[in-house]
Write an enzyme that holds these catalytic residues in place. Structure first.
Site, PDB file in Angstrom:
ATOM      1  CE1 TYR A 116     -14.232   2.277  -9.302  1.00 31.15           C
ATOM      2  CE2 TYR A 116     -16.574   1.798  -9.547  1.00 31.15           C
ATOM      3  CZ  TYR A 116     -15.380   1.617  -8.875  1.00 31.15           C
ATOM      4  OH  TYR A 116     -15.326   0.795  -7.773  1.00 31.15           O
TER       5      TYR A 116
ATOM      6  CB  SER B 120     -17.355  -2.174  -9.167  1.00 28.83           C
ATOM      7  OG  SER B 120     -18.524  -1.423  -8.856  1.00 28.83           O
TER       8      SER B 120
ATOM      9  CG  ASP C 185      -2.295   0.631   0.903  1.00 31.56           C
ATOM     10  OD1 ASP C 185      -2.303   1.726   0.302  1.00 31.56           O
ATOM     11  OD2 ASP C 185      -3.327   0.048   1.269  1.00 31.56           O
TER      12      ASP C 185
END
Length: 252
Positions: free
Chosen positions: A158, A145, A36
């Protein structure tokens, strides 16, 4: 794949669904490397779960390759990869100020789709040298998603990126089948991560009104449960699994 004793990387593992996945993998007996941002809580989290932390900028593709290689070297191998890092923006294809700019469109594609593929190709390479366990060498879990299937107004970049992640699952599973590596995408609905975790019940209610049940945002640990189920079950491969309480996004 039996999680106990395995080596795992979680990209985006310092928060949200990535954090929940890192914690669940560690609780299941895996050694976990959290990848990260440098400024994240990744180092403290890694220490808490008995893992390692490797800073990464997933949009700097060469740096990301080196960061993954360092993490795998520290782990000693790589069997499991969970990729949750990403993000988006809200812009219409044609808005009041003119057409959607290409710069921000490309940025969202790079952040989600290109960075995921970059990680996947490298993760698969590291997994390919493993001794097979029941003919299996590795498992890759990506994050799509439900916007990939019914994106809302303003989500054109997106949705395109997340649709690409969903579509890659079958092709990569076919590509990597001879190496004994599985690839599955999880496609969540609205989850209580980042800014949404601070929403009040009144703010959440209209956002989940079209969910069948439960009518709430998903919890990061529910994503982690599915990720571990994917890893555990060798027949789950080459698909995008919706994790959405039966929700179908309306146009807005």
């Amino acid at each position: 794949m039996n999680i106990t004793g395995k080596k795992a990387v979680v990209v985006g593992g310092a928060s949200g669904m990535g954090l929940a996945s890192a914690e669940a993998l560690a609780a299941g007996g895996a050694t976990v490397a959290i990848l990260d941002r440098e400024a994240s809580e990744g180092k403290a989290i890694a220490e808490r779960i008995g893992g390692i932390f490797q800073p990464i900028d997933i949009t700097d593709f060469e740096e990301a390759e080196a960061a993954l290689a360092t993490a795998v070297e520290q782990l000693g191998a790589l069997h499991i990869a969970v990729n949750t890092a990403g993000g988006g923006t809200v812009k219409r294809t044609l808005g009041r100020n003119g057409p959607h700019d290409l710069g921000s469109f490309r940025k969202v594609i790079d952040l989600n789709l290109v960075s995921t593929f970059n990680m996947n190709r490298l993760q698969a390479f590291h997994m390919s040298g493993n001794e097979p366990e029941d003919e299996e060498r590795g498992v890759i879990v990506n994050t799509s998603s439900i916007a990939a299937f019914e994106g809302q107004i303003g989500q054109v970049a997106y949705s395109a990126a997340k649709a690409g992640i969903a579509a890659m699952a079958l092709v990569m599973a076919r590509d990597l089948g001879p190496q004994g590596i599985r690839v599955v995408a999880i496609a969540p609905s609205l989850f209580a991560t980042g800014a949404t975790s601070k929403f009040t019940d009144q703010q959440v209610a209209p956002l989940v009104a079209d969910a069948a049940f439960p009518k709430r945002m998903g919890r990061p640990e529910e994503y982690a449960k599915l990720a571990l189920a994917v890893i555990d079950n060798p027949m789950l491969n080459g698909q995008a699994l919706r994790l959405d309480a039966g929700q179908r996004f309306a146009p807005r």
